[in-house]
Design a protein around this motif. Structure first.
Motif, PDB file in Angstrom:
ATOM      1  N   VAL A  11       0.853  -1.184   0.000  1.00 27.36           N
ATOM      2  CA  VAL A  11       0.000   0.000   0.000  1.00 27.36           C
ATOM      3  C   VAL A  11       0.888   1.232   0.000  1.00 27.36           C
ATOM      4  CG1 VAL A  11      -2.025  -1.045   1.102  1.00 27.36           C
ATOM      5  CG2 VAL A  11      -0.253   0.000   2.526  1.00 27.36           C
ATOM      6  N   VAL A  12       0.396   2.264  -0.637  1.00 26.25           N
ATOM      7  CA  VAL A  12       1.069   3.564  -0.654  1.00 26.25           C
ATOM      8  C   VAL A  12       0.489   4.370   0.496  1.00 26.25           C
ATOM      9  CG1 VAL A  12       1.482   5.659  -2.002  1.00 26.25           C
ATOM     10  CG2 VAL A  12       1.361   3.429  -3.153  1.00 26.25           C
ATOM     11  N   VAL A  13       1.368   4.986   1.285  1.00 23.24           N
ATOM     12  CA  VAL A  13       0.924   5.792   2.423  1.00 23.24           C
ATOM     13  C   VAL A  13       1.290   7.255   2.171  1.00 23.24           C
ATOM     14  CG1 VAL A  13       1.053   3.881   4.066  1.00 23.24           C
ATOM     15  CG2 VAL A  13       3.056   5.304   3.704  1.00 23.24           C
ATOM     16  N   PRO A  14       0.540   8.190   2.757  1.00 22.12           N
ATOM     17  CA  PRO A  14       0.863   9.608   2.565  1.00 22.12           C
ATOM     18  C   PRO A  14       2.299   9.894   2.998  1.00 22.12           C
ATOM     19  CG  PRO A  14      -1.254   9.388   3.661  1.00 22.12           C
ATOM     20  CD  PRO A  14      -0.634   8.013   3.610  1.00 22.12           C
ATOM     21  N   ARG A  15       2.948  10.766   2.267  1.00 18.62           N
ATOM     22  CA  ARG A  15       4.363  11.077   2.538  1.00 18.62           C
ATOM     23  C   ARG A  15       4.559  11.572   3.969  1.00 18.62           C
ATOM     24  NH1 ARG A  15       8.945  11.858  -0.597  1.00 18.62           N
ATOM     25  NH2 ARG A  15      10.438  13.288   0.311  1.00 18.62           N
ATOM     26  N   HIS A  16       3.756  12.479   4.393  1.00 26.12           N
ATOM     27  CA  HIS A  16       3.852  12.992   5.762  1.00 26.12           C
ATOM     28  C   HIS A  16       2.562  12.631   6.478  1.00 26.12           C
ATOM     29  CE1 HIS A  16       7.449  15.132   4.673  1.00 26.12           C
ATOM     30  NE2 HIS A  16       6.821  15.646   3.639  1.00 26.12           N
ATOM     31  N   ARG A 138      -9.205  -1.433  -8.320  1.00 25.35           N
ATOM     32  CA  ARG A 138      -8.085  -0.587  -7.958  1.00 25.35           C
ATOM     33  C   ARG A 138      -8.078   0.670  -8.810  1.00 25.35           C
ATOM     34  NH1 ARG A 138      -7.977  -4.372  -5.026  1.00 25.35           N
ATOM     35  NH2 ARG A 138      -6.420  -5.006  -3.578  1.00 25.35           N
ATOM     36  N   PRO A 139      -7.505   1.765  -8.347  1.00 24.42           N
ATOM     37  CA  PRO A 139      -6.944   1.951  -7.005  1.00 24.42           C
ATOM     38  C   PRO A 139      -8.052   2.060  -5.960  1.00 24.42           C
ATOM     39  CG  PRO A 139      -6.802   4.014  -8.226  1.00 24.42           C
ATOM     40  CD  PRO A 139      -7.352   2.979  -9.173  1.00 24.42           C
ATOM     41  N   ALA A 140      -7.721   1.623  -4.754  1.00 21.10           N
ATOM     42  CA  ALA A 140      -8.652   1.680  -3.630  1.00 21.10           C
ATOM     43  C   ALA A 140      -7.991   2.457  -2.507  1.00 21.10           C
ATOM     44  CB  ALA A 140      -9.012   0.276  -3.166  1.00 21.10           C
ATOM     45  N   SER A 141      -8.609   3.555  -2.099  1.00 24.15           N
ATOM     46  CA  SER A 141      -8.066   4.393  -1.036  1.00 24.15           C
ATOM     47  C   SER A 141      -8.879   4.236   0.236  1.00 24.15           C
ATOM     48  CB  SER A 141      -8.057   5.861  -1.452  1.00 24.15           C
ATOM     49  OG  SER A 141      -7.176   6.046  -2.545  1.00 24.15           O
ATOM     50  N   GLU A 142      -8.195   4.339   1.359  1.00 26.02           N
ATOM     51  CA  GLU A 142      -8.837   4.205   2.665  1.00 26.02           C
ATOM     52  C   GLU A 142      -8.522   5.431   3.514  1.00 26.02           C
ATOM     53  OE1 GLU A 142     -10.883   1.861   3.658  1.00 26.02           O
ATOM     54  OE2 GLU A 142     -10.633   0.499   1.958  1.00 26.02           O
ATOM     55  N   ASN A 143      -9.533   5.903   4.242  1.00 23.82           N
ATOM     56  CA  ASN A 143      -9.379   7.029   5.151  1.00 23.82           C
ATOM     57  C   ASN A 143      -9.711   6.588   6.566  1.00 23.82           C
ATOM     58  OD1 ASN A 143      -8.823   8.777   2.986  1.00 23.82           O
ATOM     59  ND2 ASN A 143     -10.989   9.169   2.682  1.00 23.82           N
ATOM     60  N   CYS A 144      -9.234   7.340   7.544  1.00 26.16           N
ATOM     61  CA  CYS A 144      -9.568   7.081   8.940  1.00 26.16           C
ATOM     62  C   CYS A 144     -11.073   7.261   9.107  1.00 26.16           C
ATOM     63  CB  CYS A 144      -8.804   8.042   9.841  1.00 26.16           C
ATOM     64  SG  CYS A 144      -9.236   7.913  11.595  1.00 26.16           S
ATOM     65  N   THR A 145     -11.714   6.302   9.761  1.00 25.36           N
ATOM     66  CA  THR A 145     -13.161   6.385   9.956  1.00 25.36           C
ATOM     67  C   THR A 145     -13.546   7.436  10.994  1.00 25.36           C
ATOM     68  OG1 THR A 145     -13.124   4.612  11.566  1.00 25.36           O
ATOM     69  CG2 THR A 145     -13.560   3.991   9.286  1.00 25.36           C
ATOM     70  N   CYS A 147     -11.481  10.572  11.689  1.00 27.66           N
ATOM     71  CA  CYS A 147     -11.145  11.951  11.320  1.00 27.66           C
ATOM     72  C   CYS A 147     -11.033  12.173   9.809  1.00 27.66           C
ATOM     73  CB  CYS A 147      -9.850  12.376  12.011  1.00 27.66           C
ATOM     74  SG  CYS A 147      -8.370  11.544  11.383  1.00 27.66           S
ATOM     75  N   ALA A 148     -11.237  11.120   9.004  1.00 33.71           N
ATOM     76  CA  ALA A 148     -11.206  11.182   7.535  1.00 33.71           C
ATOM     77  C   ALA A 148      -9.815  11.439   6.957  1.00 33.71           C
ATOM     78  CB  ALA A 148     -12.204  12.204   7.004  1.00 33.71           C
ATOM     79  N   HIS A 149      -8.773  11.335   7.775  1.00 29.23           N
ATOM     80  CA  HIS A 149      -7.400  11.504   7.295  1.00 29.23           C
ATOM     81  C   HIS A 149      -7.060  10.374   6.317  1.00 29.23           C
ATOM     82  CE1 HIS A 149      -3.194  12.684   7.424  1.00 29.23           C
ATOM     83  NE2 HIS A 149      -2.870  11.420   7.628  1.00 29.23           N
ATOM     84  N   PRO A 150      -6.445  10.680   5.144  1.00 28.11           N
ATOM     85  CA  PRO A 150      -6.055   9.625   4.205  1.00 28.11           C
ATOM     86  C   PRO A 150      -4.993   8.714   4.829  1.00 28.11           C
ATOM     87  CG  PRO A 150      -5.633  11.817   3.280  1.00 28.11           C
ATOM     88  CD  PRO A 150      -6.119  12.012   4.671  1.00 28.11           C
ATOM     89  N   LEU A 151      -5.201   7.397   4.737  1.00 32.43           N
ATOM     90  CA  LEU A 151      -4.281   6.444   5.362  1.00 32.43           C
ATOM     91  C   LEU A 151      -3.460   5.652   4.370  1.00 32.43           C
ATOM     92  CD1 LEU A 151      -6.592   4.998   8.136  1.00 32.43           C
ATOM     93  CD2 LEU A 151      -4.741   6.646   8.410  1.00 32.43           C
ATOM     94  N   ALA A 152      -4.102   5.078   3.359  1.00 31.87           N
ATOM     95  CA  ALA A 152      -3.390   4.199   2.433  1.00 31.87           C
ATOM     96  C   ALA A 152      -4.154   4.068   1.124  1.00 31.87           C
ATOM     97  CB  ALA A 152      -3.211   2.819   3.057  1.00 31.87           C
ATOM     98  N   THR A 153      -3.402   3.791   0.064  1.00 28.55           N
ATOM     99  CA  THR A 153      -3.979   3.506  -1.244  1.00 28.55           C
ATOM    100  C   THR A 153      -3.389   2.212  -1.757  1.00 28.55           C
ATOM    101  OG1 THR A 153      -4.225   5.866  -1.718  1.00 28.55           O
ATOM    102  CG2 THR A 153      -4.296   4.368  -3.600  1.00 28.55           C
ATOM    103  N   SER A 154      -4.260   1.325  -2.170  1.00 34.42           N
ATOM    104  CA  SER A 154      -3.845   0.062  -2.769  1.00 34.42           C
ATOM    105  C   SER A 154      -3.964   0.213  -4.281  1.00 34.42           C
ATOM    106  CB  SER A 154      -4.743  -1.071  -2.263  1.00 34.42           C
ATOM    107  OG  SER A 154      -4.451  -2.263  -2.923  1.00 34.42           O
ATOM    108  N   THR A 155      -2.827   0.196  -4.977  1.00 33.61           N
ATOM    109  CA  THR A 155      -2.836   0.381  -6.428  1.00 33.61           C
ATOM    110  C   THR A 155      -2.794  -0.941  -7.181  1.00 33.61           C
ATOM    111  OG1 THR A 155      -0.435   0.638  -6.470  1.00 33.61           O
ATOM    112  CG2 THR A 155      -1.758   2.655  -6.285  1.00 33.61           C
ATOM    113  N   GLN A 156      -2.328  -2.002  -6.502  1.00 33.22           N
ATOM    114  CA  GLN A 156      -2.274  -3.333  -7.105  1.00 33.22           C
ATOM    115  C   GLN A 156      -2.900  -4.337  -6.154  1.00 33.22           C
ATOM    116  OE1 GLN A 156       1.764  -4.359  -7.954  1.00 33.22           O
ATOM    117  NE2 GLN A 156       2.083  -2.681  -9.385  1.00 33.22           N
ATOM    118  N   ALA A 157      -3.549  -5.323  -6.712  1.00 29.41           N
ATOM    119  CA  ALA A 157      -4.155  -6.373  -5.885  1.00 29.41           C
ATOM    120  C   ALA A 157      -3.047  -7.195  -5.220  1.00 29.41           C
ATOM    121  CB  ALA A 157      -5.024  -7.272  -6.738  1.00 29.41           C
TER     122      ALA A 157
END
Length: 164
Positions: A11-16, A138-145, A147-157
């Protein structure tokens, strides 16, 4: 016979990651397997790292122990990625599905896996988990349930590979 699968995911995570959510792979997964114990194909099987057996969903809500375990669970954390490599050992024997009358296959004809990432929301001070599944678009992105902060993106299965 003993069979071995390798499952890899990224998964790709936000840089900061501010606020810091401590995103991490959880040591459990669900995998579709054909089960010679209940003689059913395409059963959801739950694996937990450290357990000596898995748990087959069975049929008609009758779960039962399954002959399988997580034999390796390796995580690589990079600044913008979380990578997982896990190895599953399970016993398999040929059989005919008792409901559909089709032969079992190791792994199943259309294998899928659900992996879990855990996190802690610093605002709500609550833990939660999210799933990364091989059979979703894909891509599938997930946020914190919380605070809605972006957590991770899955670009490949997640990839499932039969080793033996």
């Amino acid at each position: 016979m003993l069979r071995t699968l390798e499952i890899t995911a990224e998964v790709v995570v936000p840089r900061h990651d501010e606020p810091f959510h401590n995103l991490h792979w959880q040591k459990q997964l669900e995998l579709s397997l054909d089960c010679f114990i209940c003689r059913r194909t395409d059963r959801t099987t739950l694996f937990r790292h450290g357990e000596e057996q898995a748990l087959c969903s069975g049929s008609s809500d009758a779960e039962h122990p399954a002959a399988g375990r997580i034999s390796a669970f390796d995580v690589t954390t990079e600044p913008e990625r979380q990578i997982l490599r896990t190895v599953i050992d399970f016993w398999w024997a040929p059989f005919q599905d008792k409901k559909r009358n089709q032969p079992a296959v190791a792994p199943t004809r259309a294998p899928w896996v659900r992996l879990y990432l855990g996190y802690l929301c610093p605002e709500a001070r609550q833990t939660k988990s999210l799933g990364v599944q091989s059979n979703v678009q894909r891509p599938a992105s997930e946020n914190c349930t919380h605070c809605a902060h972006p957590l991770a993106t899955s670009t490949q299965a997640p990839r499932i590979r039969l080793l033996t």
